[in-house]
Design a protein around this motif. Structure first.
Motif, mmCIF file in Angstrom:
data_model
loop_
_atom_site.group_PDB
_atom_site.id
_atom_site.type_symbol
_atom_site.label_atom_id
_atom_site.label_comp_id
_atom_site.label_asym_id
_atom_site.label_seq_id
_atom_site.Cartn_x
_atom_site.Cartn_y
_atom_site.Cartn_z
ATOM 1 N N VAL A 1 -14.104 9.747 -4.425
ATOM 2 C CA VAL A 1 -14.104 10.011 -2.988
ATOM 3 C C VAL A 1 -14.398 11.491 -2.751
ATOM 4 O O VAL A 1 -13.895 12.351 -3.473
ATOM 5 C CB VAL A 1 -12.736 9.655 -2.374
ATOM 6 C CG1 VAL A 1 -12.716 9.964 -0.888
ATOM 7 C CG2 VAL A 1 -12.397 8.196 -2.631
ATOM 8 N N SER B 1 -10.402 2.425 1.302
ATOM 9 C CA SER B 1 -11.304 2.924 0.266
ATOM 10 C C SER B 1 -12.478 3.702 0.846
ATOM 11 O O SER B 1 -13.617 3.261 0.808
ATOM 12 C CB SER B 1 -11.818 1.785 -0.617
ATOM 13 O OG SER B 1 -12.227 0.697 0.157
ATOM 14 N N PRO B 2 -12.180 4.872 1.421
ATOM 15 C CA PRO B 2 -13.235 5.667 2.037
ATOM 16 C C PRO B 2 -14.144 6.292 0.996
ATOM 17 O O PRO B 2 -13.765 6.413 -0.172
ATOM 18 C CB PRO B 2 -12.452 6.766 2.766
ATOM 19 C CG PRO B 2 -11.187 6.901 2.001
ATOM 20 C CD PRO B 2 -10.871 5.536 1.466
ATOM 21 N N GLU C 1 0.827 -1.213 0.000
ATOM 22 C CA GLU C 1 0.000 0.000 0.000
ATOM 23 C C GLU C 1 0.858 1.259 0.000
ATOM 24 O O GLU C 1 0.575 2.216 -0.735
ATOM 25 C CB GLU C 1 -0.917 0.023 1.229
ATOM 26 C CG GLU C 1 -1.991 -1.043 1.210
ATOM 27 C CD GLU C 1 -2.986 -0.843 0.075
ATOM 28 O OE1 GLU C 1 -3.155 0.305 -0.362
ATOM 29 O OE2 GLU C 1 -3.570 -1.847 -0.376
ATOM 30 N N LEU D 1 1.105 4.243 -2.930
ATOM 31 C CA LEU D 1 0.836 5.662 -2.685
ATOM 32 C C LEU D 1 2.098 6.508 -2.833
ATOM 33 O O LEU D 1 2.077 7.712 -2.643
ATOM 34 C CB LEU D 1 0.261 5.840 -1.275
ATOM 35 C CG LEU D 1 -1.118 5.221 -1.048
ATOM 36 C CD1 LEU D 1 -1.457 5.223 0.418
ATOM 37 C CD2 LEU D 1 -2.173 5.953 -1.850
ATOM 38 N N VAL E 1 -6.498 6.162 3.632
ATOM 39 C CA VAL E 1 -6.799 5.906 2.225
ATOM 40 C C VAL E 1 -6.931 4.416 1.908
ATOM 41 O O VAL E 1 -7.716 4.024 1.051
ATOM 42 C CB VAL E 1 -5.729 6.569 1.321
ATOM 43 C CG1 VAL E 1 -5.888 6.141 -0.118
ATOM 44 C CG2 VAL E 1 -5.828 8.085 1.427
ATOM 45 N N ILE E 2 -6.193 3.562 2.617
ATOM 46 C CA ILE E 2 -6.217 2.142 2.240
ATOM 47 C C ILE E 2 -7.561 1.470 2.503
ATOM 48 O O ILE E 2 -7.791 0.371 2.049
ATOM 49 C CB ILE E 2 -5.096 1.318 2.932
ATOM 50 C CG1 ILE E 2 -5.184 1.436 4.440
ATOM 51 C CG2 ILE E 2 -3.748 1.704 2.411
ATOM 52 C CD1 ILE E 2 -4.113 0.620 5.146
ATOM 53 N N VAL F 1 -7.255 10.742 -5.273
ATOM 54 C CA VAL F 1 -8.352 10.185 -4.498
ATOM 55 C C VAL F 1 -9.686 10.715 -5.011
ATOM 56 O O VAL F 1 -10.651 9.979 -5.188
ATOM 57 C CB VAL F 1 -8.161 10.535 -3.008
ATOM 58 C CG1 VAL F 1 -9.415 10.248 -2.217
ATOM 59 C CG2 VAL F 1 -6.998 9.765 -2.427
ATOM 60 N N ARG G 1 -3.064 5.405 6.150
ATOM 61 C CA ARG G 1 -3.977 4.646 6.997
ATOM 62 C C ARG G 1 -5.435 4.919 6.623
ATOM 63 O O ARG G 1 -6.266 4.019 6.621
ATOM 64 C CB ARG G 1 -3.750 5.002 8.471
ATOM 65 C CG ARG G 1 -4.803 4.388 9.362
ATOM 66 C CD ARG G 1 -4.393 4.315 10.777
ATOM 67 N NE ARG G 1 -4.515 5.574 11.460
ATOM 68 C CZ ARG G 1 -4.145 5.761 12.715
ATOM 69 N NH1 ARG G 1 -3.600 4.782 13.376
ATOM 70 N NH2 ARG G 1 -4.294 6.930 13.277
#
Lengths: 250, 341
Positions: A196, A163-164, A128, A132, A160-161, A191, A158
């Protein structure tokens, strides 16, 4: 902006003792939108975002997520709705290693779900971070041994991983060098392109003009301005933040 | 995962691909204190071997293991508690109560098994009360467990009237404190099991990660959606169970229950844990270090006693070693002890 807002906050109020931090805030956030949230110190930006991330429970007001009424009573509730937050203080555990911080609360497990799958966790973390473009010597290093930029990167990674759908960033560039600010802004744009919604709180007004679609100005717990970024110039934005209501630019 | 397209190649200077992970190197970097205390332990052991004929004998070593078993069991729980940045002062009193209670219960006609279970249950309840008050009512652990230390001691005195009571349990119960398996004390084997269990919990489970996280930055763990109150409560409950079990070990070794066997015990355990490199500020805990800490205090006592040194002087030596060790750990090994927050 014909679609249903991803987030809709109505008349949110929150007091701490005698201090009225939020005095009835309305806020909408649309899919794939970057919203800049600005205001002077103590205007209530961080409080508002803590309400949206479930850290503070509002005294009154309603919230909707994609049209459905929701109640956020804990950070866990917010995460359930894929609302991720990067706090100003980063909220990292200094004495835990990078991978443990990235997966805090969501560690991969094995051995009848009793033990943390350390190997998998560190491999995933490394993958991850590479994706990034975050540079960290090793995921086994404790966070206290990282530089400010690296710590910020870990905090962003933390969020972003997972998938917000909504990503809240509270002063993500405050303590960073030039190169690191670039990285964060690029990251926001990447993003955003995936749909997002991002809320960006910052004092660096130039950052807003680079990535935001819309700007909302808070002043003493109320929203006093809310317009597309194209409506603003640097001067009019400053005037708005300091609540000089009369038009300053001639 | 977010499904970002991999744009462009990683920038220059950005590492990618496999990371080199040398577990030993990372371990040493994180655990310099353990290496330090282990060295001191080895040097002292060599010294005592040279100056006392009785020290490095099988009999003495096995005896030492048997004596330290209770301390080892409690130090495992204390390491977890201190890593959350808490403290449990009540373990000595719980140990006394457990020792007294098992004797009283056996005398009252309970079977060994029943008495054993009741004592562990009482320890669990005391620990649970500590945990609930600390985690949910947010009273500082120092005050809460100081209060427990006092009322539990009173309870132990009340049920024994201050007298020692001899233990007439089944063979298996006595074996906990006195038995040997392949000539190794059963108590030591149990302690070893508890230590390994504690190490696994602290380093390999979510529970352990959250314990370290709570000690390091409690708010951050809470925001990650972890039920930190429950974690804290369970930690103190585990401490109560461990202390009551240690009380049974001690009582069955001595063959009698007494309400004052645990006096000062909590200080020995806390000293050992801190000597081992666990930070009183929380966030840093090491099982292995705590074990070495217990042995260091035990070896000083044992070695100097064998050299016919006055017990008063032994105490002076132990205290001084603790002070020096903490100073060395703080300034030379970690740079962490000087407060972060």
């Amino acid at each position: 902006m014909a679609s249903i807002p991803r987030i809709e906050m109505r008349d949110i109020k929150k007091s701490f003792g005698k201090i009225q931090s939020l005095r009835g805030v309305n806020l909408e956030l649309y899919p794939g939108e970057v919203l800049g949230l600005v205001g002077d110190n103590g205007a209530g930006k961080s409080t508002l975002m803590k309400v949206l991330s479930g850290v503070h429970i509002p005294d009154s007001g309603t919230m909707k997520f994609e049209g459905q009424p929701i109640q956020l009573n804990s950070p866990k509730d917010a995460k359930k709705h894929q609302i991720e937050t990067i706090f100003q203080d980063l909220a990292l555990c200094d004495t835990l290693d990078v991978a443990s911080n990235l997966y805090l609360g969501r560690e991969p497990v094995h051995f009848f779900n009793q033990l943390i799958d350390q190997k998998k966790m560190h491999e995933q973390a490394k993958t991850e971070l590479d994706r990034l473009g975050v540079t960290i010597p090793s995921t086994y290093v404790t966070v206290e041994n990282l530089s400010g930029g690296q710590r910020q990167s870990v905090a962003i990674a933390r969020a972003v991983i997972y998938s917000p759908k909504v990503l809240i960033m509270d002063e993500p560039t405050a303590a960073l060098g030039v190169k690191e600010v670039r990285m964060v802004l690029e990251l926001i744009q990447r993003v955003k392109r995936t749909g997002v919604s991002v809320i960006l709180i910052t004092h660096r007004l130039r950052d807003l003009f680079e990535v935001c679609d819309r700007i909302t100005v808070l002043y003493e717990g109320r929203i006093i301005d809310n317009r597309p970024i194209s409506d603003f110039t640097m001067e009019s934005l400053v005037a708005s933040i300091t609540a000089e209501n009369e038009e300053v630019h001639s | 995962m977010i499904g970002l397209k991999q744009e462009a190649a990683p920038r220059k200077g950005y590492s990618s691909g496999k990371q080199t992970h040398d577990p030993l190197q990372h371990w040493i970097a994180k655990n310099k204190q353990i290496v330090g205390i282990f060295s001191v332990l080895v040097v002292l052991s060599l010294y005592f071997s040279l100056f006392s004929n009785a020290f490095a004998t099988t009999g003495n070593v096995l005896n030492l293991l048997q004596q330290l078993a209770a301390n080892l069991i409690v130090c495992v729980a204390m390491t977890l508690v201190i890593t959350t940045s808490g403290i449990d002062l009540s373990v000595g009193s719980i140990l006394s109560l457990a020792s007294a209670l098992i004797a009283v219960l056996l005398k009252a006609g309970l079977t060994s098994f029943e008495a054993f279970l009741v004592v562990l249950l009482v320890g669990a309840v005391v620990g649970l009360v500590n945990g609930v008050v600390i985690a949910y009512l947010r009273i500082p652990p120092f005050i809460v467990t100081l209060a427990s230390m006092i009322y539990i001691q009173g309870l132990a005195l009340l049920i024994t009237g201050g007298y020692s009571i001899s233990i007439n349990g089944s063979a298996w119960l006595n074996a906990i404190g006195q038995g040997r398996f392949l000539n190794i004390p059963v108590a030591a084997l149990i302690a070893l099991f508890v230590v390994v269990f504690g190490w696994v919990v602290l380093t390999q489970t979510k529970f352990g990660t959250y314990i370290i996280g709570i000690g390091s930055n409690e708010e951050s763990v809470r925001r990650a959606g972890v039920a930190i109150k429950k974690i804290k409560m369970l930690t103190y409950m585990f401490s109560g169970i461990a202390a009551s079990f240690a009380g049974i070990v001690l009582a069955t070794r001595l063959g009698s229950g007494s309400s004052n066997v645990g006096t000062g015990f909590e200080m020995d355990v806390i000293a050992a844990v801190v000597l081992g490199g666990t930070s009183l500020f929380g966030g840093i805990g090491t099982m292995l270090g705590s074990v070495f800490g217990v042995f260091l205090i035990g070896v000083i006592d044992n070695g100097l006693t064998l050299m016919n040194v006055s017990p008063y002087i032994i105490q002076i030596v132990q205290g001084t070693v603790l002070l020096v060790a903490v100073i060395v750990n703080t300034y030379f090994f970690s740079g962490r002890g000087v407060k972060r927050k």
